[in-house]
Design a protein around this motif. Structure first.
Motif, short mmCIF file in Angstrom:
data_model
loop_
_atom_site.label_atom_id
_atom_site.label_comp_id
_atom_site.label_asym_id
_atom_site.label_seq_id
_atom_site.Cartn_x
_atom_site.Cartn_y
_atom_site.Cartn_z
N THR A 1 -87.17 -4.25 19.61
CA THR A 1 -86.55 -4.21 20.94
C THR A 1 -86.76 -2.91 21.58
O THR A 1 -86.16 -1.93 21.45
CB THR A 1 -85.00 -4.32 20.95
OG1 THR A 1 -84.52 -3.35 19.82
CG2 THR A 1 -84.40 -5.62 20.48
N VAL A 2 -88.02 -2.80 22.04
CA VAL A 2 -88.74 -1.28 22.30
C VAL A 2 -87.98 -0.62 23.71
O VAL A 2 -87.81 0.69 23.56
CB VAL A 2 -90.08 -1.48 22.63
CG1 VAL A 2 -90.42 -1.95 23.99
CG2 VAL A 2 -90.80 0.10 22.43
N ASN B 1 -86.94 1.47 26.36
CA ASN B 1 -87.65 2.70 26.90
C ASN B 1 -88.28 3.39 25.97
O ASN B 1 -88.91 4.50 26.42
CB ASN B 1 -86.56 3.55 27.55
CG ASN B 1 -86.03 2.89 29.01
OD1 ASN B 1 -86.57 2.37 29.69
ND2 ASN B 1 -84.71 3.18 29.17
N LYS C 1 -87.78 4.89 22.94
CA LYS C 1 -87.32 5.89 21.94
C LYS C 1 -87.43 5.86 20.43
O LYS C 1 -87.96 6.80 19.87
CB LYS C 1 -85.96 6.45 22.33
CG LYS C 1 -85.49 7.02 23.73
CD LYS C 1 -83.94 7.37 23.97
CE LYS C 1 -84.07 7.92 25.32
NZ LYS C 1 -82.70 7.68 25.67
N ASP C 2 -87.24 4.50 20.23
CA ASP C 2 -87.38 4.47 18.83
C ASP C 2 -88.68 4.25 18.45
O ASP C 2 -89.10 4.70 17.19
CB ASP C 2 -86.56 3.02 18.38
CG ASP C 2 -84.97 3.14 18.27
OD1 ASP C 2 -84.60 4.43 18.13
OD2 ASP C 2 -84.34 2.03 18.61
N ASP D 1 -90.82 -6.43 23.24
CA ASP D 1 -89.95 -6.56 24.40
C ASP D 1 -90.26 -7.99 25.35
O ASP D 1 -91.48 -7.89 25.57
CB ASP D 1 -89.71 -5.31 25.09
CG ASP D 1 -88.34 -5.11 25.75
OD1 ASP D 1 -87.70 -4.06 25.37
OD2 ASP D 1 -88.07 -5.97 26.59
N GLN E 1 -89.48 -7.64 28.54
CA GLN E 1 -89.59 -7.27 29.81
C GLN E 1 -90.78 -6.24 29.91
O GLN E 1 -91.23 -5.23 29.14
CB GLN E 1 -88.50 -6.38 30.34
CG GLN E 1 -87.14 -7.30 30.27
CD GLN E 1 -86.11 -6.57 30.86
OE1 GLN E 1 -85.96 -6.41 32.12
NE2 GLN E 1 -85.12 -6.09 30.19
N CYS F 1 -90.95 -12.54 22.77
CA CYS F 1 -89.43 -12.50 22.08
C CYS F 1 -89.83 -12.10 20.39
O CYS F 1 -90.69 -12.57 19.92
CB CYS F 1 -88.78 -14.02 22.03
SG CYS F 1 -87.67 -13.96 21.21
N HIS F 2 -88.93 -11.36 20.10
CA HIS F 2 -89.11 -10.79 18.78
C HIS F 2 -88.74 -11.84 17.92
O HIS F 2 -89.33 -11.76 16.56
CB HIS F 2 -88.09 -9.35 18.41
CG HIS F 2 -86.58 -9.80 18.90
ND1 HIS F 2 -85.72 -8.86 19.46
CD2 HIS F 2 -85.80 -10.76 19.37
CE1 HIS F 2 -84.79 -9.12 19.85
NE2 HIS F 2 -84.81 -10.60 19.74
N ASN G 1 -82.48 -2.59 18.37
CA ASN G 1 -81.48 -1.91 19.17
C ASN G 1 -81.00 -2.85 20.18
O ASN G 1 -81.89 -2.93 21.12
CB ASN G 1 -82.09 -0.54 19.54
CG ASN G 1 -80.76 0.38 20.37
OD1 ASN G 1 -79.74 -0.14 20.63
ND2 ASN G 1 -81.08 1.37 20.91
N LEU G 2 -80.16 -3.76 19.82
CA LEU G 2 -79.69 -4.79 20.84
C LEU G 2 -79.09 -4.40 22.27
O LEU G 2 -79.03 -3.36 22.66
CB LEU G 2 -78.70 -5.76 20.15
CG LEU G 2 -79.33 -6.35 18.60
CD1 LEU G 2 -78.45 -7.28 17.98
CD2 LEU G 2 -80.66 -6.85 19.00
N TYR H 1 -79.11 -4.76 26.66
CA TYR H 1 -80.14 -4.56 27.63
C TYR H 1 -80.83 -3.12 27.94
O TYR H 1 -80.29 -2.26 27.26
CB TYR H 1 -79.27 -4.85 28.98
CG TYR H 1 -78.02 -4.03 29.26
CD1 TYR H 1 -77.90 -2.72 29.54
CD2 TYR H 1 -76.61 -4.81 28.73
CE1 TYR H 1 -76.78 -2.00 29.72
CE2 TYR H 1 -75.53 -3.99 29.04
CZ TYR H 1 -75.56 -2.92 29.40
OH TYR H 1 -74.53 -1.93 29.55
C1 LIG Z 1 -81.07 -1.50 24.06
S1 LIG Z 1 -82.57 -1.91 24.68
C2 LIG Z 1 -83.52 -0.99 23.41
C3 LIG Z 1 -83.53 0.53 23.43
C4 LIG Z 1 -84.79 1.06 22.55
N1 LIG Z 1 -84.74 0.73 21.35
C5 LIG Z 1 -84.88 2.58 23.15
O1 LIG Z 1 -85.08 3.31 22.00
O2 LIG Z 1 -85.02 2.87 24.20
C6 LIG Z 1 -82.60 -3.47 24.40
C7 LIG Z 1 -84.22 -4.30 24.69
O3 LIG Z 1 -84.23 -5.34 23.94
C8 LIG Z 1 -85.10 -6.28 25.08
N2 LIG Z 1 -85.00 -7.58 24.65
C9 LIG Z 1 -83.90 -8.51 24.87
N3 LIG Z 1 -84.35 -9.78 24.67
C10 LIG Z 1 -85.29 -9.65 23.74
C11 LIG Z 1 -85.94 -10.38 22.74
N4 LIG Z 1 -85.65 -11.67 22.75
N5 LIG Z 1 -86.93 -9.90 22.40
C12 LIG Z 1 -87.55 -8.76 22.24
N6 LIG Z 1 -86.93 -7.99 23.18
C13 LIG Z 1 -85.85 -8.23 23.74
C14 LIG Z 1 -84.38 -5.80 26.34
O4 LIG Z 1 -85.67 -6.06 27.44
C15 LIG Z 1 -84.07 -4.50 26.09
O5 LIG Z 1 -85.24 -3.43 26.64
#
Ligand SMILES: C[S@@+](CC[C@H](N)C(=O)[O-])C[C@H]1O[C@@H](n2cnc3c(N)ncnc32)[C@H](O)[C@@H]1O
Length: 191
Positions: free
Chosen positions: A29-30, A32, A34-35, A53, A55, A81-82, A99-100, A102
């Motif tokens: 779940t990339v 922004n 940071k991970d 991701d 998006q 999708c992951h 990192n689940l 939004y």
């Molecule tokens: C909380 S953010 C992740 C924060 C990120 N790890 C960071 O370090 O900034 C959750 C991300 O999961 C993505 N996401 C939602 N559904 C997803 C899916 N089915 N597969 C992959 N990514 C998904 C969202 O678009 C969002 O960008």
């Protein structure tokens, strides 16, 4: 530095001493980035890093962050999708991070959901190599996040202890259901 950290920081700390030997790492779940930046900074140049991701805005933000640190070439960004991780990553996976929720600063309507999260966790565990580590941060403070946390917890609780060690972490004295960290280690693979 505080020893009692939030779940996101704790996930990075728990992975830190395995990164030097990781050959394949996945940020599921990339967001922004940071991970992904954490993985790129702390793994050897030969480590494959895959970041997913759904998006394009998240992938763009991550590409920008990595470029600022001259690490853009280290991470393979995937707009998908992951739960489709096996279409891209041959494995074995040594490190995986979820990192689940939004995208911070993005629409709250686009969030991870229990069904695809559970499918993705299952795929990552299937592809995980000996001594592989998986971290998952859930956000039970919002309604969909609470359902997702329950689904993740149910799956992880049912993993056989001969093959996986599963633990959890959260801050206990915070208001509004703080994020929860789950950590899974694949064990019992040595001959
Ligand atoms: C909380 S953010 C992740 C924060 C990120 N790890 C960071 O370090 O900034 C959750 C991300 O999961 C993505 N996401 C939602 N559904 C997803 C899916 N089915 N597969 C992959 N990514 C998904 C969202 O678009 C969002 O960008």
């Amino acid at each position: 530095m505080s020893q009692v950290a939030n779940s996101v920081t704790m996930a990075q700390r728990l992975l830190a001493d395995r990164l030097a030997n990781a050959r394949c790492a996945v940020d599921a779940t990339v967001g922004n980035g940071k991970d992904a930046l954490f993985l790129a900074r702390n793994t050897p140049a030969a480590t494959e890093i895959w970041a997913f991701d759904i998006q394009q805005a998240a992938l763009d933000a991550t590409a920008g962050l990595l470029a600022e640190h001259d690490l853009a070439s280290r991470v393979r960004l995937v707009l998908d999708c992951h739960s489709h991780v096996a279409r891209y990553v041959p494995g074995p996976i040594d490190i995986a991070m979820f990192n689940l929720g939004y995208l911070p600063g993005g629409s709250h309507a686009v969030t991870t959901v229990a069904a695809t999260t559970v499918a993705a966790v299952g795929e990552v565990l299937r592809l995980m190599g000996a001594d592989g580590l998986l971290t998952i941060v859930t956000y039970p403070g919002h309604a969909a996040g609470l359902i997702e946390d329950g689904a993740v917890r149910e799956v992880l609780t049912a993993l056989p202890q001969q093959s996986f060690a599963v633990g959890g972490w959260s801050l206990l004295n915070q208001r509004n259901q703080p994020p929860r960290l789950y950590i899974v280690e694949k064990v019992g693979c040595r001959t």
